[in-house]
Write an enzyme that holds these catalytic residues in place. Structure first.
Site, PDB file in Angstrom:
ATOM      1  N   GLY A 182      53.184  49.937 -34.762  1.00  0.00           N
ATOM      2  CA  GLY A 182      54.348  50.611 -35.576  1.00  0.00           C
ATOM      3  C   GLY A 182      54.817  51.682 -34.248  1.00  0.00           C
ATOM      4  O   GLY A 182      55.161  52.044 -33.660  1.00  0.00           O
ATOM      5  N   ASN A 183      55.311  52.884 -35.786  1.00  0.00           N
ATOM      6  CA  ASN A 183      55.465  53.952 -34.060  1.00  0.00           C
ATOM      7  C   ASN A 183      55.508  55.359 -35.208  1.00  0.00           C
ATOM      8  O   ASN A 183      54.734  55.350 -36.604  1.00  0.00           O
ATOM      9  CB  ASN A 183      56.820  53.812 -34.418  1.00  0.00           C
ATOM     10  CG  ASN A 183      58.139  54.482 -35.301  1.00  0.00           C
ATOM     11  OD1 ASN A 183      57.802  54.840 -36.492  1.00  0.00           O
ATOM     12  ND2 ASN A 183      58.300  53.165 -36.359  1.00  0.00           N
ATOM     13  N   ARG A 184      55.799  56.523 -34.987  1.00  0.00           N
ATOM     14  CA  ARG A 184      54.930  57.746 -35.243  1.00  0.00           C
ATOM     15  C   ARG A 184      56.349  58.620 -36.385  1.00  0.00           C
ATOM     16  O   ARG A 184      55.461  59.654 -36.574  1.00  0.00           O
ATOM     17  CB  ARG A 184      54.714  58.320 -34.289  1.00  0.00           C
ATOM     18  CG  ARG A 184      53.428  57.706 -33.400  1.00  0.00           C
ATOM     19  CD  ARG A 184      53.337  58.537 -31.716  1.00  0.00           C
ATOM     20  NE  ARG A 184      52.845  60.093 -31.791  1.00  0.00           N
ATOM     21  CZ  ARG A 184      52.860  60.854 -30.926  1.00  0.00           C
ATOM     22  NH1 ARG A 184      52.748  60.381 -30.173  1.00  0.00           N
ATOM     23  NH2 ARG A 184      52.156  62.310 -31.456  1.00  0.00           N
TER      24      ARG A 184
END
Ligand code: CTP
Length: 408
Positions: A214-216
């Site tokens: 995922g990413n932030r």
């Protein structure tokens, strides 16, 4: 109506639904903000909340009929002098009257004389909201520039649940403030009658039932885009990837998880959209295989490599295919060096109409409330947006979109 120094002249129309009690909180919020609130309840609204309550909360006299204080010509003056009229709750009956221009009480007269932005916050049972008569009335009002907030879903009167709840007073208040801000700037709801699609958040690509890549991305910029577009009159579909933010009032939210789900949802909504803004952080790669059972560490052995495959580039696809003719396609990019040169190259590579280039700098952190960007146009235009709230950047992006959507 006299306008106070920092506040606006608000007319709050209240029609006869059980949610009328929630409008008390709305009056309180406007009053605390320094706005001058004039409550105009219908006769049936007074069956739910009495005149004394409205008068005490607003600090203003309350009239419902056109035959009271006739010398002041209230049926004309109240609407003429307002900066914003908001009807909350708006029943199916008041929506129908407004759509057809009926004027049999003070509120409906006021709606005909108001030349300021008019916001309706409907609340009714799901069946009444979904009835073709109501839907056509809502479409008529929107076509004429009124802002009709989509009702929320949840518990209705009695044991029923479904779409039809009045959004929370805090959400209606925030919506009205954005409308007032927009009216100050542009004078009109310049996205009225438009459908816009915004993607927000960050996709998650599952490896096994408990892990993902995922990413932030927090989704804050995409949500700000959705809120501001709704306040400018647009019908908004927000494709939200894994965001923890609350659903904005008046926006249709489609939750998604992976890049492929996001692609399907954006494309489905984009078919009749005037603009698509890809603010989501979409994973460029996903695991080639999904393990149905949890991947175990293997004692004494090195880790198993994870093979990745490319995800489709949703933005580039939308720009190449133009699912609807004249559609404005907007992308985002984060750059550290040679921001404008890299932004220009990316704009050309993706083929979109506008690219919002965020300069990744010291002040920029994920989840921040503020940002700074340059909006690049395929036509060579360059619009720098100074460091400030994400809603200001959102409005600057919509300004550029409005300038490009073809008049029809
Ligand atoms: N985007 C997309 N589909 C992808 C990847 C990105 O639609 N599979 C969109 C994003 O929503 C955003 C823009 O493309 O609007 C970002 O482009 P991208 O090439 O991912 O830019 P960067 O994140 O800056 O990537 P790079 O590291 O390649 O510069």
């Amino acid at each position: 109506m006299t306008q106070r120094r920092d506040g606006a002249g608000i007319v709050l129309g209240v029609s006869g639904g059980i949610a009328a009690y929630k409008a008390c909180e709305l009056v309180r919020r406007f009053s605390e903000n320094g706005d001058d609130v004039r409550v105009v309840p219908t006769e049936s609204a007074l069956r739910f909340v009495g005149e004394a309550t409205w008068s005490a909360l607003s600090g203003n006299p309350v009239t419902t009929g056109v035959w009271e204080s006739v010398h002041e010509v209230p049926h004309v003056r109240i609407g003429q002098g307002a900066d914003l009229v908001v009807v909350a709750p708006a029943t199916a009956d008041v929506l129908a009257k407004a759509a057809h221009g009926l004027a049999d009480d003070l509120l409906t007269n006021t709606l005909l004389t108001a030349r300021c932005p008019v916001v309706f916050a409907p609340a009714m049972h799901t069946e009444m909201w979904e009835h073709p008569a109501t839907q056509e009335n809502v479409a008529t009002l929107r076509r004429r520039g009124a802002l009709v907030i989509e009702p929320a879903s949840g518990r209705l009167t009695g044991a029923d649940t479904g779409k039809g709840r009045l959004p929370e007073p805090s959400a209606i208040f925030a919506f009205c403030r954005r409308v007032l801000r927009g009216a100050e700037r542009a004078g009109t709801a310049d996205l009225a009658g438009r459908h816009v699609v915004v993607s927000a958040g960050g996709t998650r690509e599952p490896l096994d039932p408990v892990r993902y890549l995922g990413n932030r991305s927090s989704g804050k910029q995409g949500y700000a885009l959705a809120r501001t577009a709704a306040a400018r009159g647009a019908r908004v579909t927000l494709v939200a990837a894994n965001s923890a933010l609350p659903d904005p009032a008046g926006v249709t939210v489609v939750p998604v998880g992976t890049a492929l789900e996001l692609r399907d949802a954006v494309r489905a909504a984009a078919e009749d959209a005037d603009a698509v803004v890809m603010a989501a952080a979409v994973a460029d790669f996903r695991p080639a295989a999904y393990a149905a059972g949890k991947i175990k560490k293997r004692d004494g052995q090195g880790p198993e490599p994870v093979a990745l495959v490319r995800n489709p580039d949703v933005l580039a696809e939308l720009a190449a295919e133009r699912l609807r003719s004249g559609q404005v396609v907007v992308g985002f990019a984060a750059e550290t060096d040679d921001v404008l040169a890299n932004g220009r190259a990316k704009l050309a590579a993706k083929g979109c109409d506008l690219l919002v280039v965020n300069e990744v700098g010291e002040r920029r952190t994920f989840g921040a409330e503020e940002s700074e960007a340059v909006v690049l146009g395929a036509d060579g235009q360059e619009t720098p947006v100074p460091f400030g709230p994400k809603e200001d950047l959102a409005d600057a992006i919509w300004d550029q979109v409005v300038a490009r959507v073809t008049a029809d």
